[in-house]
Design a protein around this motif. Sequence first.
Motif, PDB file in Angstrom:
ATOM      1  N   MET A   1      93.109  77.871  -2.485  1.00  0.00           N
ATOM      2  CA  MET A   1      92.138  78.249  -3.518  1.00  0.00           C
ATOM      3  C   MET A   1      92.034  77.146  -4.562  1.00  0.00           C
ATOM      4  O   MET A   1      93.035  76.535  -4.927  1.00  0.00           O
ATOM      5  CB  MET A   1      92.569  79.545  -4.206  1.00  0.00           C
ATOM      6  CG  MET A   1      92.584  80.764  -3.302  1.00  0.00           C
ATOM      7  SD  MET A   1      90.923  81.342  -2.918  1.00  0.00           S
ATOM      8  CE  MET A   1      90.516  82.212  -4.414  1.00  0.00           C
ATOM      9  N   LYS A   2      90.815  76.930  -5.032  1.00  0.00           N
ATOM     10  CA  LYS A   2      90.589  75.873  -6.013  1.00  0.00           C
ATOM     11  C   LYS A   2      89.850  76.436  -7.218  1.00  0.00           C
ATOM     12  O   LYS A   2      88.854  77.149  -7.083  1.00  0.00           O
ATOM     13  CB  LYS A   2      89.781  74.738  -5.384  1.00  0.00           C
ATOM     14  CG  LYS A   2      89.577  73.540  -6.320  1.00  0.00           C
ATOM     15  CD  LYS A   2      88.869  72.405  -5.592  1.00  0.00           C
ATOM     16  CE  LYS A   2      88.735  71.182  -6.473  1.00  0.00           C
ATOM     17  NZ  LYS A   2      88.071  70.065  -5.775  1.00  0.00           N
ATOM     18  N   LYS A  29     102.400  77.208 -11.719  1.00  0.00           N
ATOM     19  CA  LYS A  29     102.924  78.582 -11.678  1.00  0.00           C
ATOM     20  C   LYS A  29     102.228  79.435 -10.624  1.00  0.00           C
ATOM     21  O   LYS A  29     102.853  80.284  -9.990  1.00  0.00           O
ATOM     22  CB  LYS A  29     102.779  79.244 -13.053  1.00  0.00           C
ATOM     23  CG  LYS A  29     103.670  78.651 -14.123  1.00  0.00           C
ATOM     24  CD  LYS A  29     105.094  79.158 -14.022  1.00  0.00           C
ATOM     25  CE  LYS A  29     105.917  78.707 -15.215  1.00  0.00           C
ATOM     26  NZ  LYS A  29     107.310  79.145 -15.117  1.00  0.00           N
ATOM     27  N   LEU A  30     100.918  79.219 -10.445  1.00  0.00           N
ATOM     28  CA  LEU A  30     100.165  80.042  -9.493  1.00  0.00           C
ATOM     29  C   LEU A  30      99.985  79.348  -8.144  1.00  0.00           C
ATOM     30  O   LEU A  30      99.405  79.923  -7.222  1.00  0.00           O
ATOM     31  CB  LEU A  30      98.795  80.406 -10.076  1.00  0.00           C
ATOM     32  CG  LEU A  30      98.812  81.277 -11.337  1.00  0.00           C
ATOM     33  CD1 LEU A  30      97.389  81.592 -11.780  1.00  0.00           C
ATOM     34  CD2 LEU A  30      99.587  82.568 -11.109  1.00  0.00           C
ATOM     35  N   ASN A  31     100.472  78.101  -8.065  1.00  0.00           N
ATOM     36  CA  ASN A  31     100.361  77.328  -6.825  1.00  0.00           C
ATOM     37  C   ASN A  31      98.909  77.240  -6.343  1.00  0.00           C
ATOM     38  O   ASN A  31      98.586  77.574  -5.199  1.00  0.00           O
ATOM     39  CB  ASN A  31     101.251  77.932  -5.729  1.00  0.00           C
ATOM     40  CG  ASN A  31     101.425  76.987  -4.555  1.00  0.00           C
ATOM     41  OD1 ASN A  31     101.365  75.764  -4.714  1.00  0.00           O
ATOM     42  ND2 ASN A  31     101.618  77.534  -3.374  1.00  0.00           N
ATOM     43  N   ILE A  32      98.039  76.813  -7.257  1.00  0.00           N
ATOM     44  CA  ILE A  32      96.621  76.652  -6.939  1.00  0.00           C
ATOM     45  C   ILE A  32      96.179  75.247  -7.314  1.00  0.00           C
ATOM     46  O   ILE A  32      96.776  74.601  -8.181  1.00  0.00           O
ATOM     47  CB  ILE A  32      95.738  77.677  -7.681  1.00  0.00           C
ATOM     48  CG1 ILE A  32      95.964  77.588  -9.204  1.00  0.00           C
ATOM     49  CG2 ILE A  32      95.992  79.086  -7.173  1.00  0.00           C
ATOM     50  CD1 ILE A  32      94.998  78.403 -10.025  1.00  0.00           C
ATOM     51  N   MET A 189      95.331  86.235 -14.774  1.00  0.00           N
ATOM     52  CA  MET A 189      95.101  86.003 -13.334  1.00  0.00           C
ATOM     53  C   MET A 189      95.916  86.988 -12.495  1.00  0.00           C
ATOM     54  O   MET A 189      95.403  87.553 -11.528  1.00  0.00           O
ATOM     55  CB  MET A 189      95.476  84.573 -12.962  1.00  0.00           C
ATOM     56  CG  MET A 189      94.705  83.485 -13.678  1.00  0.00           C
ATOM     57  SD  MET A 189      92.993  83.360 -13.182  1.00  0.00           S
ATOM     58  CE  MET A 189      92.489  81.909 -14.118  1.00  0.00           C
ATOM     59  N   ASN A 190      97.176  87.217 -12.883  1.00  0.00           N
ATOM     60  CA  ASN A 190      98.023  88.134 -12.125  1.00  0.00           C
ATOM     61  C   ASN A 190      97.551  89.578 -12.256  1.00  0.00           C
ATOM     62  O   ASN A 190      97.470  90.322 -11.268  1.00  0.00           O
ATOM     63  CB  ASN A 190      99.474  88.011 -12.569  1.00  0.00           C
ATOM     64  CG  ASN A 190     100.123  86.717 -12.101  1.00  0.00           C
ATOM     65  OD1 ASN A 190      99.713  86.133 -11.102  1.00  0.00           O
ATOM     66  ND2 ASN A 190     101.123  86.263 -12.821  1.00  0.00           N
ATOM     67  N   PHE A 195      93.845  85.439  -7.644  1.00  0.00           N
ATOM     68  CA  PHE A 195      94.171  84.547  -6.523  1.00  0.00           C
ATOM     69  C   PHE A 195      94.983  85.255  -5.440  1.00  0.00           C
ATOM     70  O   PHE A 195      95.672  84.615  -4.666  1.00  0.00           O
ATOM     71  CB  PHE A 195      94.910  83.312  -7.030  1.00  0.00           C
ATOM     72  CG  PHE A 195      94.042  82.401  -7.851  1.00  0.00           C
ATOM     73  CD1 PHE A 195      93.121  81.566  -7.246  1.00  0.00           C
ATOM     74  CD2 PHE A 195      94.131  82.403  -9.229  1.00  0.00           C
ATOM     75  CE1 PHE A 195      92.306  80.740  -7.994  1.00  0.00           C
ATOM     76  CE2 PHE A 195      93.312  81.573  -9.990  1.00  0.00           C
ATOM     77  CZ  PHE A 195      92.396  80.750  -9.366  1.00  0.00           C
ATOM     78  N   THR A 196      94.908  86.591  -5.377  1.00  0.00           N
ATOM     79  CA  THR A 196      95.650  87.301  -4.328  1.00  0.00           C
ATOM     80  C   THR A 196      94.701  88.074  -3.425  1.00  0.00           C
ATOM     81  O   THR A 196      93.530  88.220  -3.725  1.00  0.00           O
ATOM     82  CB  THR A 196      96.658  88.277  -4.964  1.00  0.00           C
ATOM     83  OG1 THR A 196      95.954  89.185  -5.827  1.00  0.00           O
ATOM     84  CG2 THR A 196      97.704  87.551  -5.742  1.00  0.00           C
TER      85      THR A 196
END
Length: 196
Positions: A1-2, A29-32, A189-190, A195-196
């Motif tokens: 994801m970008k 932290k979100l690995n994006i 975001m969480n 991003f999930t």
Amino acid sequence: MKLLLIGDSLTYGYRVEEKYKWTNILSKKLNIEISNKGALGDTTAGMNLRLSEELLEEHADIVFIMGGTNDFLMGYSLENVQNNFKQMIQDVNNISLKVILGIQPPTIEAMAEIMWIDNVDYNKVNAKIKALREWIINNSSELNFNFIDFFHEFNNLLLHKEFRNYYIDGVHMNNTGHEAMAKIAIDFMNKNKIFT
């Protein structure tokens, strides 16, 4: 994801080392993947002009847009900023990407008058940011976007800690301010499972 970020110096990370910028912390932290297209001194009109090209070049999945403080420092109207946001939101929605708006943190008059620009009415700037915040909140469903309310969150933080803990000059964030912005963005975001 970008994630593509369009904004001004608060997105770019003015006078902060790359590793301490909120966008870099968010990426790790979100690995994006993040493409930070914040530009020093930019207005929402400038962001609007840049957006189409960045959308073509970056092939992002989600677009984050934050601006307005420079517009208000220059005396531009709230309506002008709203219209620029409407156009940018429409441009992103037209290619079926998610869009997230950032509501910028407040300016700190006592600090900014000494360390940034001394001939600006920062109370008026903050009043316009508040009005923009209300517009963003009230139009998020109709215009189809999410938003991160940095303004509200920083007002809460400033109830407990001195503004010098977070600001370089009353407008821009220091390292601790960037850590706070990253935490606010990560929590958002969480919570919203972006991003999930």
